[in-house]
Design an enzyme around this catalytic site. Structure first.
Site, mmCIF file in Angstrom:
data_model
loop_
_atom_site.group_PDB
_atom_site.id
_atom_site.type_symbol
_atom_site.label_atom_id
_atom_site.label_comp_id
_atom_site.label_asym_id
_atom_site.label_seq_id
_atom_site.Cartn_x
_atom_site.Cartn_y
_atom_site.Cartn_z
ATOM 1 N N THR A 1 9.170 -5.504 3.562
ATOM 2 C CA THR A 1 7.772 -5.088 3.574
ATOM 3 C C THR A 1 7.030 -5.856 2.492
ATOM 4 O O THR A 1 7.615 -6.233 1.475
ATOM 5 C CB THR A 1 7.630 -3.568 3.320
ATOM 6 O OG1 THR A 1 6.244 -3.243 3.223
ATOM 7 C CG2 THR A 1 8.315 -3.114 2.041
ATOM 8 N N ASN B 1 4.497 -4.376 1.137
ATOM 9 C CA ASN B 1 3.717 -3.291 0.536
ATOM 10 C C ASN B 1 4.531 -2.559 -0.534
ATOM 11 O O ASN B 1 5.431 -1.773 -0.228
ATOM 12 C CB ASN B 1 3.324 -2.330 1.669
ATOM 13 C CG ASN B 1 2.436 -1.208 1.214
ATOM 14 O OD1 ASN B 1 2.536 -0.761 0.085
ATOM 15 N ND2 ASN B 1 1.579 -0.736 2.104
ATOM 16 N N LYS C 1 4.998 1.260 -0.292
ATOM 17 C CA LYS C 1 6.035 1.744 0.625
ATOM 18 C C LYS C 1 7.410 1.691 -0.041
ATOM 19 O O LYS C 1 8.235 2.567 0.157
ATOM 20 C CB LYS C 1 6.078 0.843 1.860
ATOM 21 C CG LYS C 1 4.975 1.044 2.859
ATOM 22 C CD LYS C 1 5.317 0.171 4.054
ATOM 23 C CE LYS C 1 4.390 0.354 5.209
ATOM 24 N NZ LYS C 1 4.831 -0.447 6.371
ATOM 25 N N ASP D 1 6.914 0.786 10.113
ATOM 26 C CA ASP D 1 5.553 0.505 10.504
ATOM 27 C C ASP D 1 4.794 1.813 10.549
ATOM 28 O O ASP D 1 5.282 2.802 11.096
ATOM 29 C CB ASP D 1 5.522 -0.191 11.858
ATOM 30 C CG ASP D 1 4.398 -1.190 11.875
ATOM 31 O OD1 ASP D 1 4.450 -2.143 11.085
ATOM 32 O OD2 ASP D 1 3.425 -0.979 12.623
ATOM 33 N N PHE E 1 -4.908 4.143 3.048
ATOM 34 C CA PHE E 1 -5.901 5.153 3.421
ATOM 35 C C PHE E 1 -5.714 6.477 2.659
ATOM 36 O O PHE E 1 -6.370 7.472 2.990
ATOM 37 C CB PHE E 1 -5.837 5.422 4.929
ATOM 38 C CG PHE E 1 -6.222 4.224 5.769
ATOM 39 C CD1 PHE E 1 -7.541 3.812 5.839
ATOM 40 C CD2 PHE E 1 -5.262 3.509 6.477
ATOM 41 C CE1 PHE E 1 -7.901 2.695 6.610
ATOM 42 C CE2 PHE E 1 -5.606 2.403 7.244
ATOM 43 C CZ PHE E 1 -6.937 1.991 7.306
ATOM 44 N N ASP E 2 -4.824 6.505 1.677
ATOM 45 C CA ASP E 2 -4.576 7.755 0.946
ATOM 46 C C ASP E 2 -5.855 8.411 0.392
ATOM 47 O O ASP E 2 -5.973 9.636 0.432
ATOM 48 C CB ASP E 2 -3.562 7.529 -0.196
ATOM 49 C CG ASP E 2 -2.126 7.456 0.318
ATOM 50 O OD1 ASP E 2 -1.874 7.911 1.448
ATOM 51 O OD2 ASP E 2 -1.264 6.938 -0.415
ATOM 52 N N LYS F 1 2.936 14.128 -2.396
ATOM 53 C CA LYS F 1 2.711 13.434 -1.117
ATOM 54 C C LYS F 1 3.967 13.517 -0.241
ATOM 55 O O LYS F 1 3.899 13.720 0.969
ATOM 56 C CB LYS F 1 2.318 11.966 -1.364
ATOM 57 C CG LYS F 1 2.157 11.167 -0.064
ATOM 58 C CD LYS F 1 1.687 9.740 -0.254
ATOM 59 C CE LYS F 1 1.656 8.994 1.084
ATOM 60 N NZ LYS F 1 1.288 7.588 0.983
ATOM 61 N N HIS G 1 4.612 11.353 6.376
ATOM 62 C CA HIS G 1 5.134 10.750 7.602
ATOM 63 C C HIS G 1 6.296 9.812 7.276
ATOM 64 O O HIS G 1 7.292 9.757 7.967
ATOM 65 C CB HIS G 1 4.017 9.964 8.286
ATOM 66 C CG HIS G 1 3.248 9.075 7.348
ATOM 67 N ND1 HIS G 1 2.558 9.577 6.266
ATOM 68 C CD2 HIS G 1 3.121 7.726 7.282
ATOM 69 C CE1 HIS G 1 2.029 8.571 5.599
ATOM 70 N NE2 HIS G 1 2.346 7.447 6.182
HETATM 71 P P1 ITT Z 1 4.335 -4.029 5.904
HETATM 72 O O1 ITT Z 1 4.533 -5.332 5.174
HETATM 73 O O2 ITT Z 1 5.489 -3.085 5.720
HETATM 74 O O3 ITT Z 1 3.954 -4.181 7.368
HETATM 75 P P2 ITT Z 1 1.664 -2.921 5.604
HETATM 76 O O4 ITT Z 1 0.913 -2.473 4.400
HETATM 77 O O5 ITT Z 1 1.056 -3.992 6.475
HETATM 78 O O6 ITT Z 1 3.123 -3.344 5.123
HETATM 79 P P3 ITT Z 1 1.796 -1.087 7.905
HETATM 80 O O7 ITT Z 1 1.428 -2.177 8.849
HETATM 81 O O8 ITT Z 1 2.973 -0.241 8.242
HETATM 82 O O9 ITT Z 1 2.025 -1.649 6.427
HETATM 83 O O10 ITT Z 1 0.608 -0.086 7.635
HETATM 84 C C1 ITT Z 1 -0.620 -0.181 8.272
HETATM 85 C C2 ITT Z 1 -1.709 0.211 7.335
HETATM 86 O O11 ITT Z 1 -1.674 1.624 7.151
HETATM 87 C C3 ITT Z 1 -1.630 -0.452 5.965
HETATM 88 O O12 ITT Z 1 -2.919 -0.927 5.639
HETATM 89 C C4 ITT Z 1 -1.230 0.652 5.039
HETATM 90 O O13 ITT Z 1 -1.853 0.487 3.780
HETATM 91 C C5 ITT Z 1 -1.714 1.913 5.769
HETATM 92 N N1 ITT Z 1 -0.754 2.981 5.479
HETATM 93 C C6 ITT Z 1 0.520 3.045 5.914
HETATM 94 N N2 ITT Z 1 1.135 4.104 5.360
HETATM 95 C C7 ITT Z 1 0.236 4.698 4.553
HETATM 96 C C8 ITT Z 1 0.281 5.788 3.690
HETATM 97 O O14 ITT Z 1 1.384 6.483 3.507
HETATM 98 N N3 ITT Z 1 -0.827 6.103 3.018
HETATM 99 C C9 ITT Z 1 -1.951 5.390 3.169
HETATM 100 N N4 ITT Z 1 -2.084 4.331 3.947
HETATM 101 C C10 ITT Z 1 -0.987 3.976 4.641
#
Ligand code: ITT
Length: 206
Positions: free
Chosen positions: A8, A10, A13, A72, A149-150, A180, A185
């Protein structure tokens, strides 16, 4: 302790996965794949996206004995017919939290949910688990914790094992990671995954 490579970009995460999985005996390491672009299929099914990312990441697993994980997630707003859903990353980058608040103007029903799909590759088998967190879109953004989006998401109160959990109207960005996690999720998806693995482990050792 078993190593789980979490591919990831992120760091939020990664923190959450470490917090959730370390007590279960897993050492979570971030896998950053340099030099190639991981393509995320643009479709509304998070499982298809997760499986595709896992397949692309497989050649980059540092050691075959370790596990490889991707996850994801997305925000699905009921009143926006599930938008931004699988497009959450792009929408966060372009419209941001404030863009979602603008789209929600005039909507009385502000129900929404976060969904996560975690996929894990272990010994050439893929395991998939989903997690959901229901809640509402706040009237304004608040808080500095968490990510994405937290600041605009307020989880719905839940009952679990006879206990009542509520953030009393606070967004995910206004509470600690431990709080949290009670609703998350991501936590639900990861727990499901590792429950699945423990049943496989116990079946293979009996
Ligand atoms: P990856 O490299 O793991 O794909 P990403 O940030 O692109 O990282 P996702 O595509 O899974 O992650 O997430 C889609 C969006 O939803 C991304 O902008 C996240 O910041 C947001 N998101 C996912 N989980 C969240 C959470 O627990 N709280 C707030 N925002 C979340």
């Amino acid at each position: 302790m078993r190593t789980v490579w979490f591919m990831t970009g992120n760091p939020g995460k990664v923190r959450e996965a470490q917090h959730a999985l370390q007590p279960l005996g897993f050492d979570v390491q971030q896998l950053v794949v340099e030099g190639i672009e991981i393509v995320e299929p643009q479709c509304n099914d998070l499982e298809i996206v997760a499986r595709s990312k896992l397949k692309q990441a497989k050649p980059h697993l540092p050691s075959r004995g370790d596990a490889l994980m991707v996850e994801d997630a997305g925000l699905f707003v009921d009143g926006l017919k599930g938008f931004p859903g699988a497009y959450s990353s792009y929408v966060l980058e372009t419209l941001g939290c404030s863009g979602i608040l603008d789209l929600m103007e005039g909507h009385k029903v502000r129900a929404a949910e976060f969904q996560a799909v975690a996929a894990l590759l272990l010994d050439d088998r893929v395991h998939v688990s989903r997690g959901v967190c229901r809640g509402t879109i706040a009237m304004e953004a608040s808080g500095d914790e968490g990510f994405g989006f937290d600041p605009i998401f307020v989880p719905s109160p839940i009952e679990r094992n006879g206990e009542h959990y509520s953030t009393n109207g606070l967004t995910f960005a206004e509470v600690s990671l431990s709080v949290k996690e009670q609703f998350s999720h991501r936590r639900n998806a990861l727990e499901g995954l590792f429950e699945l693995l423990s049943t496989i482990d116990s079946a293979s050792s009996s």
